[in-house]
Write an enzyme that holds these catalytic residues in place. Structure first.
Site, PDB file in Angstrom:
ATOM      1  N   ARG A  52      10.106  -9.471  25.967  1.00  0.00           N
ATOM      2  CA  ARG A  52       9.504 -10.598  25.237  1.00  0.00           C
ATOM      3  C   ARG A  52       8.994 -11.683  26.187  1.00  0.00           C
ATOM      4  NH1 ARG A  52      11.524 -15.214  21.615  1.00  0.00           N
ATOM      5  NH2 ARG A  52      10.151 -15.177  19.776  1.00  0.00           N
ATOM      6  N   ILE A  78       4.832 -17.077  18.385  1.00  0.00           N
ATOM      7  CA  ILE A  78       5.450 -15.760  18.383  1.00  0.00           C
ATOM      8  C   ILE A  78       6.645 -15.857  17.448  1.00  0.00           C
ATOM      9  CG2 ILE A  78       6.831 -16.330  20.427  1.00  0.00           C
ATOM     10  CD1 ILE A  78       6.712 -13.404  21.241  1.00  0.00           C
ATOM     11  N   SER A  79       6.799 -14.871  16.569  1.00  0.00           N
ATOM     12  CA  SER A  79       7.807 -14.967  15.509  1.00  0.00           C
ATOM     13  C   SER A  79       9.224 -14.920  16.053  1.00  0.00           C
ATOM     14  CB  SER A  79       7.620 -13.832  14.501  1.00  0.00           C
ATOM     15  OG  SER A  79       6.437 -13.981  13.764  1.00  0.00           O
ATOM     16  N   GLN A  80      10.135 -15.484  15.281  1.00  0.00           N
ATOM     17  CA  GLN A  80      11.557 -15.409  15.576  1.00  0.00           C
ATOM     18  C   GLN A  80      11.988 -13.943  15.642  1.00  0.00           C
ATOM     19  OE1 GLN A  80      13.918 -16.967  12.401  1.00  0.00           O
ATOM     20  NE2 GLN A  80      15.859 -16.821  13.496  1.00  0.00           N
TER      21      GLN A  80
END
Length: 233
Positions: A52, A78-80
């Site tokens: 990530r 950017i999503s959790q």
């Protein structure tokens, strides 16, 4: 699966392990919403394998394994990781991974997770700069079966349809009909449903033989809205 390189940093390896523990803890805490079914084991394996830290801006890399959304520029996030895990699980990918459409590539992280789960992914991003960045990064990391282009994601990717699953990573007040048309019968759409200024729910929509959608609400969420028509599809 795609050849995801592991990072050479013990610090990031430890951070990923802690993130997995936190995702598991949050999944347990939200069983009242999600149900008791076990998580697809491919999901957490993919989150472990996808670096990530490469999908966030350089000045955010020390925070890459926080279980929270992070800014990636262009007013996008950017999503959790927990939400990535939930959405990936509820797509119900077939054993071989299948063919998945994604509306909203963003950084490319969600597409990378699906690619690491074995899926062939077709992702459309409305912002050309983000699309170009995600496409280059995914290629650099070896995701040959993840395809990204700039365009109006609302319209889908007709020449690659029909899809075994569709994931929408931006909120809208309705399900895009072109995507319903490109989904296989019995397959699922996972998306945040609701307006940008109001309540949103993460929902699973299953396509019935008559083309209608059966809806299940999962969680209250907050996503950026679907935007349209900035570039030609």
């Amino acid at each position: 699966m795609s050849p995801v390189p592991s990072t050479d940093s013990d610090h990031f390896a430890q951070a990923r392990a802690l993130l997995i523990d936190e995702i598991k803890r949050e999944l347990a805490e939200t069983r009242v919403y999600l149900g008791a079914e076990p998580l697809d084991p491919r999901v957490l394996d993919a989150i472990v394998r996808v670096p990530r830290e490469h999908f966030v801006p350089p000045d955010m890399r020390e925070h890459a394994y926080r279980n929270s959304p992070l800014p990636i520029g262009n007013s996008q996030t950017i999503s959790q990781p927990y939400i990535v895990a939930v959405m990936s699980h509820f797509l119900r990918l077939p054993p071989h991974g299948g063919r998945v459409y994604e509306l909203g590539a963003g950084s490319g992280y969600q597409a990378a997770v699906l690619g690491a789960m074995g899926a062939e992914v077709y992702s459309v991003e409305i912002q050309p700069e983000l699309a170009a960045r995600a496409k280059a990064l995914l290629a650099e990391l070896g995701f040959e079966r993840v395809h990204v282009r700039a365009g109006d994601g609302y319209l889908g990717w007709p020449e690659a349809a029909p899809f075994d699953a569709i994931i929408i990573t931006a909120a809208g007040p309705e399900v895009p009909q072109p995507l319903v048309d490109q989904l296989k019968v019995g397959a699922r759409i996972v998306m945040p449903l609701g307006s940008s200024g109001g309540d949103q729910s993460l929902v699973v929509l299953s396509k019935q033989p008559d083309g209608t959608l059966e809806q299940r609400e999962l969680l209250p969420v907050r996503f950026v809205p679907i935007t349209r028509d900035r570039v030609d599809a």
